[in-house]
Motif scaffolding. Structure first.
Motif, mmCIF file in Angstrom:
data_model
loop_
_atom_site.group_PDB
_atom_site.id
_atom_site.type_symbol
_atom_site.label_atom_id
_atom_site.label_comp_id
_atom_site.label_asym_id
_atom_site.label_seq_id
_atom_site.Cartn_x
_atom_site.Cartn_y
_atom_site.Cartn_z
ATOM 1 N N ASP A 14 -2.470 -24.610 31.345
ATOM 2 C CA ASP A 14 -2.241 -22.825 31.162
ATOM 3 C C ASP A 14 -2.866 -22.348 32.602
ATOM 4 O O ASP A 14 -2.264 -21.535 33.018
ATOM 5 N N VAL A 15 -3.911 -22.764 32.726
ATOM 6 C CA VAL A 15 -4.861 -22.361 34.123
ATOM 7 C C VAL A 15 -4.060 -22.672 35.221
ATOM 8 O O VAL A 15 -3.761 -21.867 36.181
ATOM 9 N N ALA A 62 -10.682 -17.113 34.658
ATOM 10 C CA ALA A 62 -9.683 -16.086 34.019
ATOM 11 C C ALA A 62 -10.377 -14.655 33.714
ATOM 12 O O ALA A 62 -9.805 -13.718 34.148
ATOM 13 N N ASP A 63 -11.835 -14.885 33.705
ATOM 14 C CA ASP A 63 -12.647 -13.487 33.774
ATOM 15 C C ASP A 63 -12.536 -12.823 35.051
ATOM 16 O O ASP A 63 -12.085 -11.520 35.222
ATOM 17 N N ASP A 106 -1.721 -8.839 31.915
ATOM 18 C CA ASP A 106 -1.568 -9.514 30.591
ATOM 19 C C ASP A 106 -1.775 -10.889 30.322
ATOM 20 O O ASP A 106 -2.458 -11.346 29.587
ATOM 21 N N MET A 107 -1.208 -11.535 31.461
ATOM 22 C CA MET A 107 -1.196 -13.014 31.441
ATOM 23 C C MET A 107 -2.758 -13.379 31.624
ATOM 24 O O MET A 107 -3.213 -14.266 30.747
ATOM 25 N N ALA A 108 -3.417 -12.766 32.484
ATOM 26 C CA ALA A 108 -4.996 -13.219 32.670
ATOM 27 C C ALA A 108 -5.784 -12.894 31.517
ATOM 28 O O ALA A 108 -6.608 -13.675 30.987
ATOM 29 N N GLN A 120 -7.766 -15.522 29.389
ATOM 30 C CA GLN A 120 -9.020 -15.217 29.244
ATOM 31 C C GLN A 120 -9.475 -15.460 27.535
ATOM 32 O O GLN A 120 -10.413 -16.047 27.337
ATOM 33 N N SER A 121 -8.503 -15.210 26.859
ATOM 34 C CA SER A 121 -8.832 -15.421 25.450
ATOM 35 C C SER A 121 -8.850 -16.712 24.696
ATOM 36 O O SER A 121 -9.475 -17.234 23.979
#
Length: 141
Positions: A27-28, A88-89, A130-132, A136-137
């Motif tokens: 996913d990353v 992600a952060d 939104d994707m980021a 992140q979650s």
């Protein structure tokens, strides 16, 4: 807008290139490739607009080298198991910052080519944020 957007876009591309190399999460990697593709297109549009409006931009090669060095330093400074979370952060923070910049320009009362560019780019930046946040979650530890 032009200088900050160019710097931010190049930073997104370079950090995402490093994420493609360093991350083992599918996913990353998918998100990183999406950022590279979208920000490359947006930067090309921005560069064309800047040229048309005769706005001087910082040297792209220098910005790219600086952004690449910063991205690689982050990758080296972060333990491998924390890379995805850190990436992600940083993506969330970068896109929140970009959204503020673009919303400010889009809210301008005078209709200019930069306002039109900002308005056109905002939905993509909102989608990126939104994707980021989702990324992140998924990689919170």
């Amino acid at each position: 807008l032009v200088q900050k957007a160019a710097q931010g876009g190049i930073a997104e591309i370079e950090s995402s290139k490093v994420a493609l190399e360093k991350s083992s999460a599918a996913d990353v990697k998918a998100f990183a490739q999406h950022m590279i593709d979208d920000h490359t297109r947006a930067n090309q549009d921005l560069m064309g607009l800047a040229k048309k409006l005769e706005i001087d931009l910082p040297d792209v090669a220098t910005l790219t080298a600086q952004a690449n060095a910063e991205a690689k330093k982050m990758a080296l400074d972060v333990r491998p198991e924390l890379f995805d979370k850190t990436y992600a952060d940083k993506q969330v923070k970068a896109h929140e910052k970009a959204l503020l910049l673009f919303k400010e320009k889009a809210a301008a009362t005078v209709d200019t080519p930069l306002k039109v560019f900002a308005e056109k780019t905002l939905p993509t930046l909102e989608m990126h944020l939104d994707m980021a946040k989702k990324l992140q979650s998924q990689h919170a530890r």
